[in-house]
Design a protein around this motif. Structure first.
Motif, PDB file in Angstrom:
ATOM      1  N   LEU A 101       0.875  -1.165   0.000  1.00 47.14           N
ATOM      2  CA  LEU A 101       0.000   0.000   0.000  1.00 47.14           C
ATOM      3  C   LEU A 101       0.916   1.219   0.000  1.00 47.14           C
ATOM      4  CD1 LEU A 101      -2.335  -1.193   2.908  1.00 47.14           C
ATOM      5  CD2 LEU A 101      -2.648  -1.580   0.464  1.00 47.14           C
ATOM      6  N   ILE A 102       0.824   2.049  -1.029  1.00 46.88           N
ATOM      7  CA  ILE A 102       1.741   3.173  -1.203  1.00 46.88           C
ATOM      8  C   ILE A 102       0.976   4.482  -1.107  1.00 46.88           C
ATOM      9  CG2 ILE A 102       3.408   4.258  -2.773  1.00 46.88           C
ATOM     10  CD1 ILE A 102       2.865   0.914  -3.769  1.00 46.88           C
ATOM     11  N   CYS A 103       1.377   5.333  -0.165  1.00 46.78           N
ATOM     12  CA  CYS A 103       0.726   6.629   0.008  1.00 46.78           C
ATOM     13  C   CYS A 103       1.272   7.605  -1.029  1.00 46.78           C
ATOM     14  CB  CYS A 103       0.952   7.177   1.416  1.00 46.78           C
ATOM     15  SG  CYS A 103       0.144   8.772   1.673  1.00 46.78           S
ATOM     16  N   LYS A 108       4.968   6.787   2.108  1.00 42.61           N
ATOM     17  CA  LYS A 108       5.110   5.650   3.012  1.00 42.61           C
ATOM     18  C   LYS A 108       4.595   4.380   2.328  1.00 42.61           C
ATOM     19  CE  LYS A 108       4.050   6.631   7.142  1.00 42.61           C
ATOM     20  NZ  LYS A 108       3.262   6.982   8.324  1.00 42.61           N
ATOM     21  N   VAL A 109       5.301   3.283   2.533  1.00 41.78           N
ATOM     22  CA  VAL A 109       4.916   1.996   1.961  1.00 41.78           C
ATOM     23  C   VAL A 109       4.587   1.056   3.108  1.00 41.78           C
ATOM     24  CG1 VAL A 109       5.670   0.032   0.570  1.00 41.78           C
ATOM     25  CG2 VAL A 109       6.444   2.349  -0.014  1.00 41.78           C
ATOM     26  N   ARG A 110       3.401   0.480   3.044  1.00 43.99           N
ATOM     27  CA  ARG A 110       2.982  -0.497   4.056  1.00 43.99           C
ATOM     28  C   ARG A 110       2.739  -1.831   3.376  1.00 43.99           C
ATOM     29  NH1 ARG A 110      -0.795   3.590   7.003  1.00 43.99           N
ATOM     30  NH2 ARG A 110       0.731   4.526   8.382  1.00 43.99           N
ATOM     31  N   GLU A 111       2.981  -2.882   4.115  1.00 48.86           N
ATOM     32  CA  GLU A 111       2.733  -4.219   3.597  1.00 48.86           C
ATOM     33  C   GLU A 111       1.315  -4.651   3.933  1.00 48.86           C
ATOM     34  OE1 GLU A 111       5.730  -6.765   5.212  1.00 48.86           O
ATOM     35  OE2 GLU A 111       7.327  -5.739   4.125  1.00 48.86           O
ATOM     36  N   PHE A 112       0.731  -5.383   3.011  1.00 45.04           N
ATOM     37  CA  PHE A 112      -0.581  -5.975   3.219  1.00 45.04           C
ATOM     38  C   PHE A 112      -0.413  -7.470   2.965  1.00 45.04           C
ATOM     39  CE2 PHE A 112      -4.885  -7.218   1.884  1.00 45.04           C
ATOM     40  CZ  PHE A 112      -5.604  -6.738   2.952  1.00 45.04           C
ATOM     41  N   PRO A 113      -0.333  -8.271   4.032  1.00 45.39           N
ATOM     42  CA  PRO A 113       0.058  -9.673   3.871  1.00 45.39           C
ATOM     43  C   PRO A 113      -1.029 -10.599   3.319  1.00 45.39           C
ATOM     44  CG  PRO A 113      -0.356  -9.196   6.175  1.00 45.39           C
ATOM     45  CD  PRO A 113      -0.482  -7.886   5.431  1.00 45.39           C
ATOM     46  N   LYS A 136       2.354  -9.649  -8.260  1.00 42.64           N
ATOM     47  CA  LYS A 136       2.662  -8.502  -7.419  1.00 42.64           C
ATOM     48  C   LYS A 136       1.525  -7.513  -7.544  1.00 42.64           C
ATOM     49  CE  LYS A 136       7.583  -9.022  -7.857  1.00 42.64           C
ATOM     50  NZ  LYS A 136       8.865  -8.414  -8.107  1.00 42.64           N
ATOM     51  N   VAL A 137       1.095  -6.997  -6.413  1.00 42.26           N
ATOM     52  CA  VAL A 137       0.007  -6.026  -6.409  1.00 42.26           C
ATOM     53  C   VAL A 137       0.447  -4.825  -5.581  1.00 42.26           C
ATOM     54  CG1 VAL A 137      -2.371  -5.591  -5.745  1.00 42.26           C
ATOM     55  CG2 VAL A 137      -1.736  -7.831  -6.629  1.00 42.26           C
ATOM     56  N   MET A 138       0.213  -3.640  -6.142  1.00 41.04           N
ATOM     57  CA  MET A 138       0.483  -2.392  -5.428  1.00 41.04           C
ATOM     58  C   MET A 138      -0.785  -1.555  -5.482  1.00 41.04           C
ATOM     59  SD  MET A 138       4.223  -1.302  -6.752  1.00 41.04           S
ATOM     60  CE  MET A 138       4.750  -2.475  -7.964  1.00 41.04           C
ATOM     61  N   PHE A 139      -1.161  -1.054  -4.331  1.00 45.17           N
ATOM     62  CA  PHE A 139      -2.307  -0.162  -4.234  1.00 45.17           C
ATOM     63  C   PHE A 139      -1.796   1.238  -3.923  1.00 45.17           C
ATOM     64  CE2 PHE A 139      -3.965  -4.343  -3.127  1.00 45.17           C
ATOM     65  CZ  PHE A 139      -5.106  -4.415  -3.907  1.00 45.17           C
TER      66      PHE A 139
END
Length: 147
Positions: A101-103, A108-113, A136-139
């Motif tokens: 998850l990318i703001c 900031k980059v957060r992981e979503f497991p 790979k998925v990026m939101f």
């Protein structure tokens, strides 16, 4: 995630490819072991090393990161901002990676497991005959702090 790499894993992989475990490679890996779950750029690693009083040049950090990624110890990621970031890889090369998850405001980059795409992946494989090993998925959006 599965078990993480250790200094001994790094040394084994380096020796198998006829590389040495230099003091610089060791301290770069130690930064990742100390900051598990973080997505660090070369500059981040360089700054963390300097904060610890270590004199490792930025070019050496870049070379170490590239080698560690080539060996599969680090995973290189691009989040669309032109900056490569790295994180510790997974010991199981067939395991799914987590999603990110990318703001868009603070970066900031957060992981979503949670991986909720297994059914979709299976359906795509069945319909196309394509054997999928991973995805790979990026939101992209705004974190709680930036909303």
């Amino acid at each position: 995630m599965n078990s993480r790499f250790t200094i001994q894993d790094l040394e084994t992989r380096l020796r198998a490819r006829r590389h040495k475990l230099t003091s610089q490679r060791r301290v770069v890996l130690e930064i990742f072991l100390e900051n598990q779950g973080e997505h660090l750029s070369a500059e981040d690693v360089y700054d963390l090393l300097r904060d610890k009083g270590m004199d490792v040049g930025l070019a050496t950090v870049y070379r170490s990161l590239e080698l560690l990624a080539e060996l599969g110890i680090l995973q290189r990621m691009e989040f669309g901002d032109g900056c490569s970031r790295y994180e510790l890889g997974d010991n199981d090369p067939l395991a799914h990676q987590h999603h990110h998850l990318i703001c868009l405001r603070c970066g900031k980059v957060r992981e979503f497991p949670d991986d909720m795409l297994d059914d979709l992946e299976r359906e795509i494989s069945e319909k196309s005959g394509f054997k999928i090993n991973d995805h790979k998925v990026m939101f992209f959006g705004y974190c709680k702090e930036c909303q």
